[in-house]
Design a protein around this motif. Structure first.
Motif, PDB file in Angstrom:
ATOM      1  N   ILE A 188      19.025  -1.533  10.446  1.00 52.41           N
ATOM      2  CA  ILE A 188      18.020  -2.573  10.700  1.00 52.41           C
ATOM      3  C   ILE A 188      17.330  -2.985   9.400  1.00 52.41           C
ATOM      4  O   ILE A 188      17.181  -4.178   9.104  1.00 52.41           O
ATOM      5  N   ILE A 189      16.923  -2.000   8.605  1.00 51.24           N
ATOM      6  CA  ILE A 189      16.243  -2.295   7.338  1.00 51.24           C
ATOM      7  C   ILE A 189      17.186  -3.034   6.384  1.00 51.24           C
ATOM      8  O   ILE A 189      16.799  -4.019   5.746  1.00 51.24           O
ATOM      9  N   PHE A 190      18.427  -2.565   6.296  1.00 51.43           N
ATOM     10  CA  PHE A 190      19.385  -3.159   5.358  1.00 51.43           C
ATOM     11  C   PHE A 190      19.606  -4.640   5.656  1.00 51.43           C
ATOM     12  O   PHE A 190      19.519  -5.487   4.749  1.00 51.43           O
ATOM     13  N   TRP A 191      19.885  -4.977   6.918  1.00 51.72           N
ATOM     14  CA  TRP A 191      20.199  -6.371   7.228  1.00 51.72           C
ATOM     15  C   TRP A 191      18.965  -7.257   7.154  1.00 51.72           C
ATOM     16  O   TRP A 191      19.078  -8.453   6.804  1.00 51.72           O
ATOM     17  N   CYS A 192      17.787  -6.713   7.458  1.00 55.41           N
ATOM     18  CA  CYS A 192      16.560  -7.513   7.321  1.00 55.41           C
ATOM     19  C   CYS A 192      16.286  -7.826   5.851  1.00 55.41           C
ATOM     20  O   CYS A 192      15.906  -8.956   5.508  1.00 55.41           O
ATOM     21  N   VAL A 193      16.494  -6.836   4.983  1.00 56.11           N
ATOM     22  CA  VAL A 193      16.315  -7.064   3.547  1.00 56.11           C
ATOM     23  C   VAL A 193      17.391  -8.015   3.035  1.00 56.11           C
ATOM     24  O   VAL A 193      17.111  -8.918   2.230  1.00 56.11           O
ATOM     25  N   TYR A 194      18.609  -7.829   3.504  1.00 54.60           N
ATOM     26  CA  TYR A 194      19.732  -8.675   3.073  1.00 54.60           C
ATOM     27  C   TYR A 194      19.463 -10.143   3.384  1.00 54.60           C
ATOM     28  O   TYR A 194      19.833 -11.031   2.604  1.00 54.60           O
ATOM     29  N   CYS A 195      18.833 -10.418   4.518  1.00 51.85           N
ATOM     30  CA  CYS A 195      18.624 -11.799   4.966  1.00 51.85           C
ATOM     31  C   CYS A 195      17.360 -12.443   4.407  1.00 51.85           C
ATOM     32  O   CYS A 195      17.050 -13.590   4.766  1.00 51.85           O
TER      33      CYS A 195
END
Length: 302
Positions: free
Chosen positions: A136-143
């Motif tokens: 969840i953290i990774f994709w939120c930061v990625y976007c």
């Protein structure tokens, strides 16, 4: 009725049907996976639970907006740059999170059915909790980059990006990140899981759940059916982007695009119904929980 009107009608009625079935199906998944202990402590079903929560959010947010834009011609995005950025973020991040959880569920079943002790030990609920937070953290930061590139283009009044590099990224995102890579991962680990089962002489020694494996493998098929046509249509659109097209061809392509885009929602809607088809235990648990809630609200004489 023109093809454009056909596409509008499809967006309206297809969108409403998908919205209703999506709320019901994901709601059932969340209810069963949180109430039944054997599902609650299993890493694979925990990933399904997290995916169902994400799918419910995605369907409830994006389908009503799509219906308003496509059928009622109400542009709820073009009125604000800030809303344009938020809308694009909420369109991309949840879809990446959900698809990742589906991949993790398939990989977990490969671990469970492996004859290698180290791989089997990788399937633990505590690791599933930690991996889910990381995803969840990774994709939120990625976007986060979406907030810097997405905006309402003044010349067209459309919420998009006029950055050439971002247009290249969009093509890679649609073809690889959303379609190609997830389908490839789930297909690969689905095949490996099936091979593990075929090679196991004494299945009882591995303590894996055959019904859960069937649920996972049919989920792989659901992902492929939902996303592959969408990827093919986007590849065609990119290849023919420089081609001069008459009005009739544009309308046909618009209708096909509407069908394939709505088809992607089958992934966010259909998991519960595929689980009902493939798992007798899941059907029994659904029946038990529904009857429980029905009886709970009955008022009768003492």
């Amino acid at each position: 009725m023109t093809l454009f009107q056909d596409a509008q009608q499809l967006s309206l009625y297809g969108g409403i049907v998908l919205l209703v079935f999506g709320i019901i199906g994901n709601g059932i998944n969340i209810l069963v996976f949180t109430k039944v202990r054997i599902y609650r402590i299993n890493p694979c079903t925990f990933y399904f639970l997290m995916g169902s929560i994400d799918n419910l959010f995605y369907v409830c947010l994006n389908l009503p907006i799509r219906i308003l834009i496509d059928f009622f011609q109400i542009d709820v995005i073009g009125s604000s740059d800030i809303w344009c950025k938020i809308r694009n973020f909420l369109l991309i991040a949840p879809s990446l999170i959900s698809i990742t959880f589906s991949c993790l569920a398939t990989i977990d079943q490969f671990f469970v059915t492996s004859k290698i002790n180290f791989l089997r030990n990788c399937s633990q609920i505590k690791w599933a909790h930690r991996v889910s937070i990381i995803v969840i953290i990774f994709w939120c930061v990625y976007c986060i980059h979406i907030f810097f590139v997405a905006h309402i283009v003044p010349s067209t009044n459309v919420c998009t990006s006029d950055n050439p590099s971002y247009l290249v990224y969009s093509a890679v995102y649609l073809l690889a990140i959303i379609c190609g890579i997830p389908v490839s991962i789930m297909t690969l680990f689905g095949i490996l899981t099936y091979r593990n089962i075929r090679q196991t002489i004494r299945p009882a020694e591995l303590h894996y759940d055959r019904q859960l494996i069937r649920m996972t493998l049919i989920h792989v098929a659901l992902v492929a059916v939902s996303l592959i046509p969408f990827g093919i249509n986007n590849a065609y659109s990119l290849i023919t982007a420089g081609t001069v097209k008459n009005l009739n061809r544009q309308m046909i392509e618009y209708l096909v695009s509407t069908i394939t885009t709505l088809g992607t929602y089958l992934y966010y809607v259909g998991s519960c119904y595929t689980f009902l088809l493939t798992s007798n235990r899941f059907r029994q648990q659904v029946k038990k929980e529904i009857i429980y809630w029905h009886r709970k609200n009955i008022i009768g004489p003492a």
